[in-house]
Design a protein around this motif. Structure first.
Motif: not given
Length: 189
Positions: A10-15, A52-60, A65-68, A70-79
């Motif tokens: 709960f204390d983590k930055d959303p990003f 709440i379960i529905r909101v948590l599924e959307m959050l997941e 998607k955000h992590n994907l 970020v990973e795509t951008l990192k790969i593109e940056r490296d390329n």
């Protein structure tokens, strides 16, 4: 290092949230809903639990998607970094090859050099015309020298006399060959 306390999510930055953090959040909410489910308003708690379960599924999904992304951008940056390094190497290699291929008849001018020679187009034309004129004069002088060597032309005074007798020229310079032919025709009528 990951924290073992699920409530720390709960204390983590959303990003910075990961799917594991979302699972920790859903565990805590589910545990608290179970405590409420034992109370008298069980139907309301069930409805709230579904939402709440529905909101948590959307959050997941958003976190994944955000992590994907970020990973795509990192790969593109490296390329892009790899491609930039490759292009820089090729550019340096091409520059060194062009410096090695410069022959003695080529002039290398650094465009950024403030002391490089600069000429207008008219100046270049003038130099070219002067060069052509001097080359023609050299050719005439070489022909004249050859005629002197072969004894076909006499002294300077007789040559001047012949030119004066031939009349005014039509504005163009006579070549030595024309003068030579005019002398031969006069000697052999």
């Amino acid at each position: 290092m990951e924290e073992s306390n699920p409530a720390a999510a709960f204390d983590k930055d959303p990003f910075e949230l990961t799917a594991e953090h979302v699972y920790d959040i859903s565990y805590i909410i589910g545990r608290d809903l179970m405590k409420l489910g034992s109370s008298e308003d069980c139907d309301r708690v069930s409805e709230l639990q579904y939402k709440i379960i529905r909101v948590l599924e959307m959050l997941e999904c958003l976190v994944n998607k955000h992590n994907l992304t970020v990973e795509t951008l990192k790969i593109e940056r490296d390329n892009l970094r790899t491609e930039t390094e490759r292009l820089n190497r090729e550019l340096q290699q091409a520059a060194s090859n062009s410096k090695q291929n410069v022959g003695s008849d080529k002039l290398v001018v650094d465009i950024d050099d403030p002391d490089r020679p600069r000429f207008t187009l008219q100046e270049l034309r003038d130099v070219l015309h002067e060069r052509i004129k001097l080359k023609a004069q050299l050719h005439v002088a070489q022909e004249e020298l050859e005629c002197y060597k072969n004894g076909l032309i006499g002294t300077k005074e007789s040559q001047i006399e012949e030119i004066n007798n031939s009349g005014p020229s039509s504005g163009s310079e006579q070549t030595m060959i024309k003068k030579l032919f005019s002398l031969r025709h006069r000697k052999h009528p």
